[in-house]
Structure formats: C-alpha cells, structure tokens
Write an enzyme that holds these catalytic residues in place. Structure first.
Site, PDB file in Angstrom:
ATOM      1  N   GLU A 205      -3.833  40.507  41.105  1.00 13.36           N
ATOM      2  CA  GLU A 205      -3.273  40.891  42.398  1.00 13.36           C
ATOM      3  C   GLU A 205      -4.365  41.614  43.186  1.00 13.36           C
ATOM      4  O   GLU A 205      -5.237  42.266  42.596  1.00 13.36           O
ATOM      5  CB  GLU A 205      -2.072  41.819  42.153  1.00 13.36           C
ATOM      6  CG  GLU A 205      -1.353  42.256  43.414  1.00 13.36           C
ATOM      7  CD  GLU A 205      -0.127  43.130  43.103  1.00 13.36           C
ATOM      8  OE1 GLU A 205      -0.112  43.770  42.048  1.00 13.36           O
ATOM      9  OE2 GLU A 205       0.797  43.153  43.940  1.00 13.36           O
TER      10      GLU A 205
ATOM     11  N   LYS B  25       4.883  37.310  46.790  1.00 20.80           N
ATOM     12  CA  LYS B  25       5.554  38.235  45.857  1.00 20.80           C
ATOM     13  C   LYS B  25       6.939  38.593  46.399  1.00 20.80           C
ATOM     14  O   LYS B  25       7.083  38.955  47.571  1.00 20.80           O
ATOM     15  CB  LYS B  25       4.705  39.493  45.730  1.00 20.80           C
ATOM     16  CG  LYS B  25       5.204  40.549  44.781  1.00 20.80           C
ATOM     17  CD  LYS B  25       4.206  41.686  44.741  1.00 20.80           C
ATOM     18  CE  LYS B  25       4.628  42.805  43.831  1.00 20.80           C
ATOM     19  NZ  LYS B  25       3.622  43.917  43.856  1.00 20.80           N
TER      20      LYS B  25
ATOM     21  N   CYS C 207       2.878  40.779  39.573  1.00 25.07           N
ATOM     22  CA  CYS C 207       3.015  42.209  39.296  1.00 25.07           C
ATOM     23  C   CYS C 207       4.450  42.697  39.103  1.00 25.07           C
ATOM     24  O   CYS C 207       5.080  42.393  38.114  1.00 25.07           O
ATOM     25  CB  CYS C 207       2.298  42.984  40.408  1.00 25.07           C
ATOM     26  SG  CYS C 207       1.727  44.572  39.885  1.00 25.07           S
TER      27      CYS C 207
END
Ligand SMILES: O=C(O)CNC(=O)[C@H](CS)NC(=O)CCC(=O)C(=O)O
Length: 289
Positions: free
Chosen positions: A48, A120, A161
């Site tokens: 990320e 995300k 993440c």
C-alpha cells in the site's frame, strides 16, 4: 498454463519504507522490483502507498494529482513490460475529486496493460490504544466493489490493508474463484504486533487460498511506524516467507495445486450457512432449568 493443473510460478513481495516524496519512493520500489525479477519472480507485488506515505492530507492531495500519480502508474507499466512480469502495485493515491483520493491497487500485465484496478473499500478510521488516531475516510473515498483478476496460474482476489479485517470479503472472493489473495498493506506497528500475522494466516486457512501481503515497514519520515513483516502464506496456513522491518524482497515458489488439496482436506469454503441469531432470554435463576 498447460493441462489441468496450473504450473508452478515464482512470486515476490517488495517491502518498502516510503516517505513524503514520490520520486525516491519509486526509485526504491523499482530497484527492488528489478531485484525480484532478476531472481525469477513473475508475479511481483508492492505494498500500500507505493508512491507516497503521507498523513498530511492537503500535501497528499496536492502531490497525488492525476499527473504525478499517472506518472507513477506509467512508470510501473513500463517496468512491467520491460521485465515481462505481472506487477501488482499495492496502491497509489489517485485524486478522484477536488478533495478526495482513491487508495487504488493496479495489477499490470507483462504487456504493460492495466489488467485490474481495485479501490480499497474499508477505511481505517480508528483510535488506537497508544494514542494513534487515523481517519482515512477524511481524505479517501472508499471503493464500492470487490475485484477478481485473472493471472495465468489462477484467479487473484484484490484487497488492501484494513480490508484484511473483514473476512466476508475474502470468502466472497474465494467462492467467486480466487486461488490467490492480495493484501498489500501499511499496517501500523501497534496493530501489526497484535494482529497482523494471525489475521493473514486466518484468511489463507479459511479460504484455502495463497495470500500475498507486501507491506510498508519501519519508521517513516512523517513520524509514523509501520509493522513490515510482509508475508506469503500457503492455503494450509504455512508461512512460506516472512520479512522483518526493513525494505527487502521476499521470494517463494508457488504450487497452485495446494489450493485444491487444502480445500479437499477441509471443505469449509463450500460449507457453512447464513445464520439467524436468537437472543437468549435473561437467566431467571436456579429454579429455571
Ligand atoms: O495513510 C495513508 O497514506 C494511506 N492509508 C494507510 O496507510 C492506511 C490508513 S492510515 N493504513 C491502514 O489501513 C492500516 C490498517 C491497520 O494497521 C490495521 O488494520 O490494523
């Protein structure tokens, strides 16, 4: 991929320690990507925030303009084509509105074409026990859809993440056909110490997928610690490779047939049901049995 069983392939993770300026971040990433390709990796994942690690949102917004971000994406596309690898850029902040970024993952094919994008979906808005406060949703706009991409060796479920903490996403990706799960991350040191390895192994075990999780690690110039410990985990939950805290590459040879074997041994991915939860009444004392 010849015949029924997909061929084995070499995967690599690139662990980074990115800062507030895009060019040195990309230099570090390119150096390690080349190292991984030199060692025979054909799927290479970066973490990320590959282009920029920044908590000062206005600066991030200014620097992650389409131009600079698109320069970063163009550079990664050229690298994938030059090296002839599948290059999975864990995420780059892309300006999607005057005041909003997308935390976007790019899977780039050896042709240099972008094979898949993923924004995300789960925003890291937390107040940690050590006093760290994050409000990712203040600067980022969450994605709205899960994404399954095709690699020559099987299908790859994309995530980033904090998504890691939402198991239903990975079950859906696996049930949609994923043999591999990507979880490029920048886990905090606080939560990484407490949760990272357990959660990553759990996602591999409960889905029977390989997990590729490249991370940011160490102390970053804007004063933030990330946990590092990039991980490659087998469908049975074995840790095939684990990094420390410093920038480095991890390499593992992947046998996609392990997915079938793990799921044949424990078919929990195809089992299970939706639950209706009954709220038990209050205990009314010893007289009641
Ligand atoms: O800050 C940026 O530049 C981009 N976004 C991130 O690095 C995000 C939000 S701060 N980090 C995480 O999601 C960590 C999740 C985590 O550590 C956990 O789930 O425990």
């Amino acid at each position: 991929m010849s015949g029924e069983t997909p061929e084995r392939f070499r995967a690599a993770l690139v662990q980074l320690r990115c800062g507030r300026s895009i060019p040195p971040n990309l230099e570090m990433a390119e150096r390690l990507i080349r190292q991984a390709a030199d060692q025979g990796a054909v799927y290479i994942q970066t973490p990320e925030n590959t282009a920029l690690m920044e908590l000062d949102r206005p600066l991030a917004l200014a620097q992650a303009s389409e131009e600079e971000a698109s320069e970063a994406v163009a550079r990664m596309r050229g690298l994938a084509k030059e090296l002839g690898v599948w290059l999975h850029v864990g995420s780059i902040a892309i300006k999607v509105a005057a005041d909003k970024l997308a935390n976007r993952s790019f899977l780039i094919a050896p042709s240099g074409e972008i094979a898949a994008r993923y924004d995300k979906m789960h925003m890291f808005d937390v107040d940690l026990p050590n006093g760290e406060v994050y409000r990712e949703s203040e600067a980022y706009r969450p994605g709205s859809k899960a994404v399954l991409a095709s690699l020559p060796w099987g299908k790859l479920g994309l995530s980033i993440c904090y998504d890691l903490r939402f198991p239903a996403l990975y079950r859906a990706l696996a049930q949609a056909g994923a043999s591999f799960l990507a979880i490029p991350s920048a886990f905090t040191r606080e939560t990484g110490r407490a949760h990272w390895r357990t959660l990553v192994r759990a996602r591999a075990i409960e889905t029977g997928c390989f997990v590729f999780a490249a991370t940011q690690g160490g102390f970053h110039e804007m004063g933030r610690w990330t946990y590092g410990h990039s991980l490659i985990v087998s469908p049975w939950g074995d840790v095939l490779a684990e990094a420390g805290e410093a920038p480095q590459i991890l390499i593992a040879d992947i046998d996609p047939s392990l997915v079938v074997h793990a799921r044949a041994a424990v078919p929990s991915l195809s089992g299970g049901k939706d639950f209706e939860v009954e709220i038990a009444g209050e205990a009314r004392g010893p007289a009641d049995s």
